[in-house]
Design an enzyme around this catalytic site. Structure first.
Site, short mmCIF file in Angstrom:
data_model
loop_
_atom_site.label_atom_id
_atom_site.label_comp_id
_atom_site.label_asym_id
_atom_site.label_seq_id
_atom_site.Cartn_x
_atom_site.Cartn_y
_atom_site.Cartn_z
CB THR A 13 16.42 -3.05 -3.81
OG1 THR A 13 15.66 -3.24 -2.61
CG2 THR A 13 15.69 -3.71 -4.96
CG ASN A 15 11.76 -4.53 -0.23
OD1 ASN A 15 10.95 -5.19 -0.84
ND2 ASN A 15 11.43 -3.73 0.77
N GLY A 17 9.91 -7.07 -2.70
CA GLY A 17 8.73 -6.30 -3.13
C GLY A 17 9.14 -5.21 -4.11
CE LYS A 18 12.89 -0.26 -1.38
NZ LYS A 18 14.18 0.38 -1.09
CG ASP A 75 16.32 5.19 1.38
OD1 ASP A 75 16.58 4.03 1.77
OD2 ASP A 75 15.98 6.10 2.15
CB SER A 76 10.96 4.20 -0.87
OG SER A 76 11.26 2.82 -0.77
N GLY A 161 5.22 -4.31 2.53
CA GLY A 161 5.45 -3.29 3.55
C GLY A 161 4.16 -2.70 4.14
CG ASP A 163 1.78 -1.32 -0.60
OD1 ASP A 163 1.80 -0.08 -0.73
OD2 ASP A 163 2.51 -2.08 -1.26
#
Ligand code: ITT
Length: 207
Positions: A13, A15, A17-18, A75-76, A161, A163
């Site tokens: 990823t 990202n 954060g992920k 994927d989220s 994101g 959150d």
């Protein structure tokens, strides 16, 4: 590929954060996890799947083929009932190019401006896929969901994101007001990783 590389797993990823969450959630699995940031830079694939699972497969397959290693992708996104499921698979692209996470969060609040509290139901969904470069048809996958609602003003600085505007069902705080452990215990990503962990442990022990 040497012995060590044969069972290390890419956290596929872009990202950050992920990546932080995956490192925590995968810490009990006895193998080496490598972030994309530690490897040669590579362009992200186009995510043109219709579902979280399709997009997770696209990403895991792409990075696994590119680097020739096991790859774990997620994927989220946030599915909002009053917006007919938007932003959904487009959560990272909501509002188009050039927006920050904060811009997207404010756009979502603006689009929900006239929606009353009891109609602001939503859920975070996550599909996790692990692909073996030697056999990318037969992959591991799992899904995780957390139900909740969208509040009216952002609260909290943890997470990433969306959150700060999401309160899980039965909670009063947003996931950005929770500690890392608290978010992991109930998050869509935490649930998806816990569901796949036994099979992933098995895969890396017997590559
Ligand atoms: P990769 O494709 O490289 O993994 P990405 O950020 O583009 O990175 P996605 O396409 O899966 O990833 O988009 C997911 C978006 O949904 C992400 O950018 C966040 O805005 C949001 N999201 C997903 N999980 C979240 C979480 O736990 N907390 C807050 N927002 C989340």
């Amino acid at each position: 590929m040497d012995e060590r590389d044969s069972c290390r797993v890419l956290i596929a990823t872009q990202n950050t954060g992920k990546v932080r969450e995956f490192r925590r959630l995968l810490s009990g699995i006895p193998t080496e996890f490598v972030g994309l940031g530690e490897l040669e830079k590579v362009e992200a694939p186009e995510e043109d799947g219709a579902t979280f699972l399709e997009n997770a497969v696209i990403k895991a397959r792409y990075y696994s083929r590119h680097f020739g290693e096991f790859a774990l992708a997620d994927d989220s996104g946030l599915v909002v009932d009053a917006l007919d499921g938007a932003p959904g698979v487009r959560s990272a692209r909501y509002g188009g190019d050039g927006l920050t996470d904060l811009d997207r969060l404010h756009l979502l609040l603006e689009n929900l401006r006239d929606v009353p509290a009891d109609e602001r139901t939503a859920r975070f969904e996550c599909a996790v896929v692990v692909i073996d470069p030697a056999d990318d048809k037969d992959f591991l996958h799992s899904l995780g969901t957390v139900e909740g609602r969208i509040i009216f003003e952002p609260r909290g600085v943890n997470g990433f994101g969306y959150d700060p505007i999401f309160v899980p069902l039965g909670e009063t705080r947003t996931t950005a007001e929770m500690s890392a452990d608290e978010k992991d215990a109930l998050s869509h990503r935490g649930r998806a990783i816990r569901a796949i962990a036994p099979a992933l442990s098995n895969l890396v022990s017997n590559p």
